[in-house]
Design an enzyme around this catalytic site. Structure first.
Site, short mmCIF file in Angstrom:
data_model
loop_
_atom_site.label_atom_id
_atom_site.label_comp_id
_atom_site.label_asym_id
_atom_site.label_seq_id
_atom_site.Cartn_x
_atom_site.Cartn_y
_atom_site.Cartn_z
N ASP A 45 0.85 -1.19 0.00
CA ASP A 45 0.00 0.00 0.00
C ASP A 45 0.89 1.25 0.00
OD1 ASP A 45 -3.20 0.56 1.01
OD2 ASP A 45 -1.76 2.22 1.14
N ILE A 46 0.50 2.25 -0.76
CA ILE A 46 1.29 3.48 -0.88
C ILE A 46 1.28 4.30 0.42
CG2 ILE A 46 -0.47 5.10 -1.72
CD1 ILE A 46 1.49 5.84 -3.98
N ASN A 60 -12.86 -3.26 2.16
CA ASN A 60 -13.90 -2.24 2.30
C ASN A 60 -14.84 -2.31 1.11
OD1 ASN A 60 -12.90 -1.11 4.73
ND2 ASN A 60 -11.28 -0.11 3.55
N GLU A 120 -12.32 3.45 -1.22
CA GLU A 120 -11.81 4.59 -2.00
C GLU A 120 -11.46 4.20 -3.42
OE1 GLU A 120 -8.57 6.17 0.27
OE2 GLU A 120 -9.91 7.19 1.67
N VAL A 121 -10.99 2.98 -3.60
CA VAL A 121 -10.62 2.53 -4.95
C VAL A 121 -11.59 1.42 -5.34
CG1 VAL A 121 -8.81 1.56 -6.40
CG2 VAL A 121 -8.20 3.13 -4.53
N HIS A 130 -10.03 -5.00 -3.54
CA HIS A 130 -8.73 -5.21 -2.91
C HIS A 130 -8.93 -5.67 -1.49
CE1 HIS A 130 -9.95 -1.01 -2.54
NE2 HIS A 130 -9.32 -0.97 -1.37
N HIS A 181 -6.94 -5.81 2.09
CA HIS A 181 -5.80 -5.28 2.84
C HIS A 181 -5.25 -6.39 3.74
CE1 HIS A 181 -6.84 -0.86 2.28
NE2 HIS A 181 -8.01 -1.43 2.01
P1 5GP Z 1 -9.84 1.47 0.40
O1 5GP Z 1 -10.17 2.62 1.29
O2 5GP Z 1 -10.47 1.62 -0.98
O3 5GP Z 1 -10.14 0.15 1.03
O4 5GP Z 1 -8.28 1.47 0.24
C1 5GP Z 1 -7.58 1.98 -0.86
C2 5GP Z 1 -6.10 1.82 -0.54
O5 5GP Z 1 -5.36 2.04 -1.72
C3 5GP Z 1 -5.60 2.82 0.49
O6 5GP Z 1 -5.05 2.11 1.60
C4 5GP Z 1 -4.55 3.63 -0.27
O7 5GP Z 1 -3.44 3.99 0.51
C5 5GP Z 1 -4.16 2.69 -1.39
N1 5GP Z 1 -3.71 3.36 -2.60
C6 5GP Z 1 -4.30 4.42 -3.21
N2 5GP Z 1 -3.61 4.76 -4.32
C7 5GP Z 1 -2.57 3.89 -4.40
C8 5GP Z 1 -1.50 3.74 -5.35
O8 5GP Z 1 -1.38 4.47 -6.34
N3 5GP Z 1 -0.62 2.74 -5.12
C9 5GP Z 1 -0.73 1.90 -4.05
N4 5GP Z 1 0.20 0.95 -3.90
N5 5GP Z 1 -1.72 2.03 -3.13
C10 5GP Z 1 -2.63 3.00 -3.31
#
Ligand code: 5GP
Length: 133
Positions: free
Chosen positions: A34-35, A92, A100-101, A105, A107
Site C-alpha cells: 500500500d502506498i 472495504n 476509496e478505490v 482489494h 488489505h
Molecule cells: P480502500 O479505502 O479503498 O479500502 O483502500 C484503498 C487503498 O489504496 C488505500 O489504503 C490507499 O493507501 C491505497 N492506494 C491508493 N492509491 C494507491 C496507489 O497508487 N498505489 C498503491 N500501492 N496504493 C494505493
C-alpha cells in the site's frame, strides 16, 4: 453499485501504467505494498479481473479465480512472516466501509499489535445504534 471504471488506480497498476511495489503475482491476482501504509506491513491483494468489490467478485468470478485469489492472500501473509505474530485481513465495500478505490482489494495488515477491530469509526457516544443480528 456503478459500473467498473477502467481508469481506477488499480486497473492502471494492472496494465503497467502506474508502478507498484510488487510482493507476489499469480495467474489471477497481484499483491503489492500500500502506498500509505497503516502498519509496518500493509499489502493489497487484487484480482486481475475487473471487479468493483467483494460482492461483485463472488457473484461473477469463476471458482478458479476465487480460490486462487484467497490462496494468494494467505500466501502473502506467509511470505511476509505474519502467520506467527498475527495479521488482519479486511476489504472495504462501498460507502459505509469508506471504499476509496473501486477495484476489489483485500488489505493485509501486520507487523505490530493492531488493536481492536474497528478503527476510525464514529461510534455514537449515546449508543443509538443497535448491533444487527
Ligand atoms: P480502500 O479505502 O479503498 O479500502 O483502500 C484503498 C487503498 O489504496 C488505500 O489504503 C490507499 O493507501 C491505497 N492506494 C491508493 N492509491 C494507491 C496507489 O497508487 N498505489 C498503491 N500501492 N496504493 C494505493
Amino acid at each position: 453499485m456503478e459500473n467498473y471504471n477502467e481508469n481506477n488506480i488499480f486497473a492502471k497498476i494492472l496494465r503497467g501504467e502506474l508502478p507498484c511495489q510488487k510482493v507476489l503475482e499469480t495467474k489471477h491476482a497481484l499483491a503489492f505494498h500500500d502506498i500509505n501504509p497503516q502498519a509496518p506491513v500493509h499489502v493489497l491483494v487484487i484480482p486481475k479481473g475487473a471487479y468493483i468489490s467483494l460482492d461483485d467478485f463472488v457473484s461473477k468470478a469463476s471458482n478458479d479465480q476465487i480460490v486462487e485469489f484467497w490462496r494468494t492472500v494467505g500466501e502473502v501473509a506467509r511470505l511476509l512472516n505474519l502467520t506467527g505474530s498475527g495479521f488482519r485481513v479486511l476489504s472495504n465495500h462501498s460507502a459505509d466501509a469508506h471504499q476509496e478505490v473501486f477495484h476489489l482489494h483485500v488489505h493485509i495488515l501486520g507487523g505490530r499489535p493492531l488493536g481492536p477491530m474497528l478503527v476510525g469509526g464514529d461510534i455514537p457516544p449515546d449508543g443509538t445504534w443497535e448491533p444487527l443480528g
